[in-house]
Scaffold this active site. Structure first.
Site, mmCIF file in Angstrom:
data_model
loop_
_atom_site.group_PDB
_atom_site.id
_atom_site.type_symbol
_atom_site.label_atom_id
_atom_site.label_comp_id
_atom_site.label_asym_id
_atom_site.label_seq_id
_atom_site.Cartn_x
_atom_site.Cartn_y
_atom_site.Cartn_z
ATOM 1 N N THR A 8 8.573 6.545 -49.605
ATOM 2 C CA THR A 8 7.716 7.586 -48.423
ATOM 3 C C THR A 8 6.986 8.136 -50.086
ATOM 4 O O THR A 8 5.829 8.878 -49.458
ATOM 5 C CB THR A 8 8.935 9.256 -48.971
ATOM 6 N N GLU A 25 15.482 15.848 -51.010
ATOM 7 C CA GLU A 25 13.881 15.400 -50.874
ATOM 8 C C GLU A 25 12.923 15.149 -51.769
ATOM 9 O O GLU A 25 12.193 14.681 -51.786
ATOM 10 C CB GLU A 25 13.604 16.301 -49.580
#
Length: 216
Positions: A88, A35
């Site tokens: 993102t 992530e």
């Protein structure tokens, strides 16, 4: 989000190759490195449910604490993926650095309502509470056709609809798979109407997490 799904799959596959597989907490901790590469932040928000399935509440990072939230059996999720790209990091960049106290208070109340509805099986309460007051207003413009797609989902009977992670996918919660099929079709059509090809899927919210389905 896509980054969480990729990290979850990679860390579970790597664990399967070890003489002693990783524990649940270790899977989460190592998965968060994936992530970090994708978004620049360590967080289990998407990774934990991707790995473990169902609905997960992340309480803290140090120590790492998560809580499984019970899910009403009829609760389903529609995911519609438009052929758009939203990175993102870019989606994080549009978020404000500070929020107003009244907005934080309102969003906390909505979150509490969703959790209470899950524990009591009250889909009406979930529908009244399922709204993103903090992130969606800033990220919605990154997804072409977002207002019309969300409106189509709600008009078709969705309990709520918003961005899935940083986008471009949208999610909608609903009662039952039949309702999900109608909502999915309306959302896909709404994207197509603005010139964006899209695909959709339906899954119970209580679906299982990441698992090995085939080995060679």
């Amino acid at each position: 989000g896509g980054s969480a799904a990729s990290a979850a799959g990679a860390v579970l596959a790597a664990s399967r190759l070890l003489d002693e597989p990783l524990s649940e907490n270790e899977l989460l901790r190592y998965g968060m490195f994936g992530e970090y590469v994708a978004s620049g932040a360590f967080h289990p928000d998407n990774l934990a449910p991707a790995l473990l399935g169902g609905l997960i509440l992340g309480l803290s990072l140090e120590p790492l604490r998560i809580v499984r939230i019970p899910v009403p059996p009829s609760l389903h999720c529609v995911i519609v993926y438009p052929e758009l790209r939203v990175d993102t990091r870019d989606a994080r960049a549009v978020l404000p650095k500070e929020i107003r106290l009244k907005d934080h208070t309102a969003q906390s109340g909505r979150l509490a309502g969703v959790i209470a509805g899950c524990y009591t099986g009250d889909l009406t309460l979930i529908g009244q509470s399922l709204a993103d007051l903090l992130v969606e207003p800033h990220r919605a413009s990154l997804v072409k056709g977002f207002p019309g797609v969300k409106a189509a989902a709600l008009e078709a009977g969705a309990l709520g609809c918003s961005l899935s992670g940083s986008g471009p996918s949208l999610f909608a919660w609903c009662a039952g798979s039949a309702a999900g099929e109608l909502i999915r079709d309306r959302m896909v059509n709404a994207f197509v109407e603005v010139g964006v090809p899209a695909r959709g899927w339906i899954s119970p919210v209580s679906a299982p997490g990441t698992r090995i389905v085939h080995e060679e």
